[in-house]
Motif scaffolding. Structure first.
Motif, PDB file in Angstrom:
ATOM      1  N   PRO A   1      -3.606  -3.933  -3.115  1.00 22.71           N
ATOM      2  CA  PRO A   1      -3.265  -2.883  -2.153  1.00 22.71           C
ATOM      3  C   PRO A   1      -2.443  -1.740  -2.747  1.00 22.71           C
ATOM      4  CG  PRO A   1      -2.006  -4.890  -1.734  1.00 22.71           C
ATOM      5  CD  PRO A   1      -3.079  -5.249  -2.703  1.00 22.71           C
ATOM      6  N   TYR A   2      -1.579  -2.046  -3.710  1.00 21.31           N
ATOM      7  CA  TYR A   2      -0.809  -0.977  -4.361  1.00 21.31           C
ATOM      8  C   TYR A   2      -1.752   0.045  -4.975  1.00 21.31           C
ATOM      9  CZ  TYR A   2       2.695   1.116  -7.518  1.00 21.31           C
ATOM     10  OH  TYR A   2       3.525   1.987  -8.189  1.00 21.31           O
ATOM     11  N   LEU A   3      -2.804  -0.448  -5.611  1.00 24.54           N
ATOM     12  CA  LEU A   3      -3.775   0.432  -6.248  1.00 24.54           C
ATOM     13  C   LEU A   3      -4.519   1.267  -5.213  1.00 24.54           C
ATOM     14  CD1 LEU A   3      -4.960   1.158  -9.037  1.00 24.54           C
ATOM     15  CD2 LEU A   3      -6.674  -0.617  -8.675  1.00 24.54           C
ATOM     16  N   GLN A   4      -4.814   0.684  -4.058  1.00 20.30           N
ATOM     17  CA  GLN A   4      -5.499   1.429  -3.002  1.00 20.30           C
ATOM     18  C   GLN A   4      -4.667   2.618  -2.536  1.00 20.30           C
ATOM     19  OE1 GLN A   4      -6.538  -1.311   0.133  1.00 20.30           O
ATOM     20  NE2 GLN A   4      -7.766  -2.596  -1.217  1.00 20.30           N
ATOM     21  N   GLY A   5      -3.376   2.373  -2.275  1.00 20.99           N
ATOM     22  CA  GLY A   5      -2.511   3.457  -1.830  1.00 20.99           C
ATOM     23  C   GLY A   5      -2.328   4.516  -2.891  1.00 20.99           C
ATOM     24  N   TYR A   6      -2.163   4.067  -4.124  1.00 18.15           N
ATOM     25  CA  TYR A   6      -1.948   4.986  -5.242  1.00 18.15           C
ATOM     26  C   TYR A   6      -3.166   5.888  -5.452  1.00 18.15           C
ATOM     27  CZ  TYR A   6      -0.623   6.557  -9.928  1.00 18.15           C
ATOM     28  OH  TYR A   6      -0.293   7.326 -11.008  1.00 18.15           O
ATOM     29  N   LEU A   7      -4.330   5.284  -5.523  1.00 20.68           N
ATOM     30  CA  LEU A   7      -5.546   6.051  -5.817  1.00 20.68           C
ATOM     31  C   LEU A   7      -5.919   6.986  -4.670  1.00 20.68           C
ATOM     32  CD1 LEU A   7      -7.843   3.410  -7.578  1.00 20.68           C
ATOM     33  CD2 LEU A   7      -6.380   5.145  -8.622  1.00 20.68           C
ATOM     34  N   ALA A   8      -5.672   6.568  -3.425  1.00 16.69           N
ATOM     35  CA  ALA A   8      -6.006   7.430  -2.287  1.00 16.69           C
ATOM     36  C   ALA A   8      -5.240   8.742  -2.362  1.00 16.69           C
ATOM     37  CB  ALA A   8      -5.707   6.692  -0.984  1.00 16.69           C
ATOM     38  N   VAL A   9      -3.934   8.668  -2.631  1.00 14.44           N
ATOM     39  CA  VAL A   9      -3.118   9.880  -2.729  1.00 14.44           C
ATOM     40  C   VAL A   9      -3.477  10.667  -3.984  1.00 14.44           C
ATOM     41  CG1 VAL A   9      -0.764  10.752  -3.053  1.00 14.44           C
ATOM     42  CG2 VAL A   9      -1.222   8.969  -1.349  1.00 14.44           C
ATOM     43  N   ASP A  10      -3.600   9.980  -5.100  1.00 14.53           N
ATOM     44  CA  ASP A  10      -3.873  10.663  -6.368  1.00 14.53           C
ATOM     45  C   ASP A  10      -5.222  11.365  -6.347  1.00 14.53           C
ATOM     46  OD1 ASP A  10      -2.741  11.266  -8.904  1.00 14.53           O
ATOM     47  OD2 ASP A  10      -4.102   9.838  -9.867  1.00 14.53           O
ATOM     48  N   SER A  11      -6.196  10.769  -5.648  1.00 13.87           N
ATOM     49  CA  SER A  11      -7.528  11.377  -5.597  1.00 13.87           C
ATOM     50  C   SER A  11      -7.501  12.701  -4.834  1.00 13.87           C
ATOM     51  CB  SER A  11      -8.532  10.421  -4.944  1.00 13.87           C
ATOM     52  OG  SER A  11      -8.267  10.271  -3.552  1.00 13.87           O
ATOM     53  N   LEU A  12      -6.697  12.766  -3.779  1.00  8.13           N
ATOM     54  CA  LEU A  12      -6.586  14.024  -3.027  1.00  8.13           C
ATOM     55  C   LEU A  12      -5.900  15.099  -3.861  1.00  8.13           C
ATOM     56  CD1 LEU A  12      -5.673  12.542   0.453  1.00  8.13           C
ATOM     57  CD2 LEU A  12      -7.697  13.927  -0.059  1.00  8.13           C
ATOM     58  N   TRP A  13      -4.900  14.693  -4.636  1.00  6.00           N
ATOM     59  CA  TRP A  13      -4.242  15.639  -5.546  1.00  6.00           C
ATOM     60  C   TRP A  13      -5.234  16.160  -6.587  1.00  6.00           C
ATOM     61  CZ3 TRP A  13      -3.067  15.017 -10.892  1.00  6.00           C
ATOM     62  CH2 TRP A  13      -2.245  16.022 -11.421  1.00  6.00           C
ATOM     63  N   LEU A  14      -6.013  15.264  -7.158  1.00  6.13           N
ATOM     64  CA  LEU A  14      -7.006  15.671  -8.158  1.00  6.13           C
ATOM     65  C   LEU A  14      -8.072  16.581  -7.543  1.00  6.13           C
ATOM     66  CD1 LEU A  14      -7.502  12.331 -10.120  1.00  6.13           C
ATOM     67  CD2 LEU A  14      -6.752  14.510 -11.099  1.00  6.13           C
ATOM     68  N   TYR A  15      -8.478  16.271  -6.323  1.00  9.31           N
ATOM     69  CA  TYR A  15      -9.494  17.087  -5.660  1.00  9.31           C
ATOM     70  C   TYR A  15      -8.976  18.504  -5.407  1.00  9.31           C
ATOM     71  CZ  TYR A  15     -12.727  18.763  -2.093  1.00  9.31           C
ATOM     72  OH  TYR A  15     -13.626  19.520  -1.370  1.00  9.31           O
TER      73      TYR A  15
ATOM     74  N   ILE B   1       0.836  -1.200   0.000  1.00 11.09           N
ATOM     75  CA  ILE B   1       0.000   0.000   0.000  1.00 11.09           C
ATOM     76  C   ILE B   1       0.870   1.249   0.000  1.00 11.09           C
ATOM     77  CG2 ILE B   1      -1.444   1.420   1.537  1.00 11.09           C
ATOM     78  CD1 ILE B   1      -3.227  -0.917   1.985  1.00 11.09           C
ATOM     79  N   ARG B   2       1.880   1.233   0.849  1.00 13.27           N
ATOM     80  CA  ARG B   2       2.752   2.404   0.957  1.00 13.27           C
ATOM     81  C   ARG B   2       3.509   2.658  -0.353  1.00 13.27           C
ATOM     82  NH1 ARG B   2       6.838   3.701   6.037  1.00 13.27           N
ATOM     83  NH2 ARG B   2       7.539   5.749   5.284  1.00 13.27           N
ATOM     84  N   LYS B   3       3.936   1.591  -1.013  1.00 12.73           N
ATOM     85  CA  LYS B   3       4.616   1.769  -2.298  1.00 12.73           C
ATOM     86  C   LYS B   3       3.711   2.443  -3.315  1.00 12.73           C
ATOM     87  CE  LYS B   3       8.189  -1.794  -2.277  1.00 12.73           C
ATOM     88  NZ  LYS B   3       8.724  -2.978  -2.983  1.00 12.73           N
ATOM     89  N   GLY B   4       2.438   2.050  -3.349  1.00 17.41           N
ATOM     90  CA  GLY B   4       1.500   2.692  -4.254  1.00 17.41           C
ATOM     91  C   GLY B   4       1.314   4.157  -3.926  1.00 17.41           C
ATOM     92  N   ALA B   5       1.217   4.467  -2.633  1.00 14.86           N
ATOM     93  CA  ALA B   5       1.067   5.857  -2.203  1.00 14.86           C
ATOM     94  C   ALA B   5       2.293   6.677  -2.575  1.00 14.86           C
ATOM     95  CB  ALA B   5       0.830   5.911  -0.693  1.00 14.86           C
ATOM     96  N   GLU B   6       3.488   6.093  -2.404  1.00 13.67           N
ATOM     97  CA  GLU B   6       4.723   6.799  -2.730  1.00 13.67           C
ATOM     98  C   GLU B   6       4.836   7.056  -4.230  1.00 13.67           C
ATOM     99  OE1 GLU B   6       7.560   4.190  -0.962  1.00 13.67           O
ATOM    100  OE2 GLU B   6       7.579   5.279   0.953  1.00 13.67           O
ATOM    101  N   ALA B   7       4.364   6.099  -5.033  1.00  7.46           N
ATOM    102  CA  ALA B   7       4.413   6.286  -6.485  1.00  7.46           C
ATOM    103  C   ALA B   7       3.522   7.450  -6.910  1.00  7.46           C
ATOM    104  CB  ALA B   7       3.974   5.005  -7.192  1.00  7.46           C
ATOM    105  N   ALA B   8       2.316   7.527  -6.342  1.00 11.69           N
ATOM    106  CA  ALA B   8       1.418   8.639  -6.664  1.00 11.69           C
ATOM    107  C   ALA B   8       1.999   9.960  -6.171  1.00 11.69           C
ATOM    108  CB  ALA B   8       0.047   8.398  -6.047  1.00 11.69           C
ATOM    109  N   ALA B   9       2.593   9.952  -4.984  1.00 13.04           N
ATOM    110  CA  ALA B   9       3.183  11.169  -4.428  1.00 13.04           C
ATOM    111  C   ALA B   9       4.329  11.664  -5.305  1.00 13.04           C
ATOM    112  CB  ALA B   9       3.679  10.916  -3.006  1.00 13.04           C
ATOM    113  N   ALA B  10       5.146  10.740  -5.783  1.00 10.65           N
ATOM    114  CA  ALA B  10       6.253  11.114  -6.669  1.00 10.65           C
ATOM    115  C   ALA B  10       5.739  11.747  -7.949  1.00 10.65           C
ATOM    116  CB  ALA B  10       7.095   9.881  -6.985  1.00 10.65           C
TER     117      ALA B  10
END
Length: 342
Positions: free
Chosen positions: A290-304, A76-85
């Motif tokens: 889980p990677y997708l969950q972390g990625y989309l959670a961060v990316d959705s906040l950026w999009l919002y 999950i964290r890896k997905g979140a980090e990828a979106a954050a990057a």
């Protein structure tokens, strides 16, 4: 940093469920790459990142109920980090499996005046007050992984995860095809809404007998000894269902030590579990991505924050599972699991 929350327009309350699928696709394709938490985070997301976001630097807090050492949460964290990057986001990740302490971590994020919070609601009642504080402070909050039945009640913008009851029912149906008659569902954290729903789902559709066994998920030797003792005591158990990859691998060892012929199926993946499926010591796994969950959670906040988008229209969750991984398709998944992204 800006903390102004966009108004929740009634328009979004009338969007059809199909929007959830479209929003997921938009999230996967949206945005571009930059640094988030440094070189390591950027490299871990290199396979999915492209381009560079030129939006202002944001800070997003991700607060989970993860226990220490669980590889599922690493994914999950890896997905979140990828979106954050990709999104020029500074990601602050924190976790605590104790509900009160997790709530304190959310309060810490509020005190730091972050631009957005992604949170799990494994014990939603314990998180309700602090989530309300975040929203009152104008900080947008999304949910992921745990809290499908609660995210709208608590006013979260979006939710990313699987329907645990549906995934449990799917596993129960699959067990019927294996000929199993007596399943033992091993719960590593009593009272965790997600885990309880999985076992209840299995029981709902499995035509045989289902028992729950509660273990201390933070003490793996204890997990093994408890499962071993149960299998030695009740030889009628011919299927062990675990709710996480590390517990499945431990359950496989327990069946051997108990002299049991029970087979093992599980929820969730890691690279060691993929190998076990290939070798046949684990029947199959239910993957919630889980990677997708972390990625989309961060990316959705950026999009919002940058474009006013509501993933799922603020009405429908974005489902990331369930899907089965077994001998028929494990080779396709193995390469991704080796990188720690599945």
């Amino acid at each position: 940093m800006s903390h102004t929350s966009l108004p929740r327009s009634p328009r979004f309350r009338r969007i059809a469920p199909a929007v959830a699928v479209a929003a997921a696709a938009a999230l996967t394709l949206a945005g571009c790459s930059s640094s988030s938490g440094g070189k390591k985070a950027a490299e871990s997301g290199a396979a999915v990142s492209a381009g560079k976001a030129d939006t202002p630097r944001m800070t997003i807090a991700m607060v989970t109920h993860a226990p220490s050492g669980d590889t599922f949460w690493d994914t999950i964290r890896k997905g979140a980090e990828a979106a954050a990057a990709k999104d020029n986001v500074k990601l602050i990740y924190s976790n605590d499996e104790t509900a009160a302490d997790q709530a304190n971590l959310v309060q810490n994020a509020i005190d730091q005046k972050v631009d957005g919070i992604a949170v799990t609601l494994a014990k939603p009642d314990a998180m309700k007050a602090v989530v309300a504080k975040a929203e009152a402070a104008g900080i947008p909050v999304v949910g992921f992984n745990a809290g499908l039945s609660e995210w709208k009640k608590q006013g979260l913008l979006s939710f990313f995860g699987q329907d645990e009851s549906v995934s449990g029912q799917a596993l129960g149906t699959k067990l019927n095809d294996t000929g199993a008659k007596h399943a033992l569902c091993v719960v590593q954290a009593q009272g965790d809404v997600n885990l309880e729903q999985r076992c209840a789902g299995v029981k709902k559709t499995f035509s045989g007998k289902t028992d729950n066994l509660y273990v201390n998920g933070t003490d793996m030797p204890s997990v093994k000894s408890t499962i071993t003792a149960k299998l030695a005591q009740d030889k009628s158990i011919d299927e062990v269902v675990t709710l996480g990859a590390p517990f499945a691998l431990t359950a496989a060892q327990a069946t051997s030590e108990a002299g049991s012929k029970a087979k093992v199926a599980t929820f969730d993946l890691n690279k060691d579990l993929i190998s076990a499926i290939e070798k046949g010591s684990i029947q199959f796994a239910v993957d919630q991505q889980p990677y997708l969950q972390g990625y989309l959670a961060v990316d959705s906040l950026w999009l919002y924050k940058t474009n006013g988008n509501y993933s799922g229209g603020g009405e429908q969750p974005i489902l990331t599972g369930p899907a089965f991984v077994d001998k028929a398709n494990v080779d396709t998944i193995a390469g991704f699991a080796a990188k720690g992204t599945r």
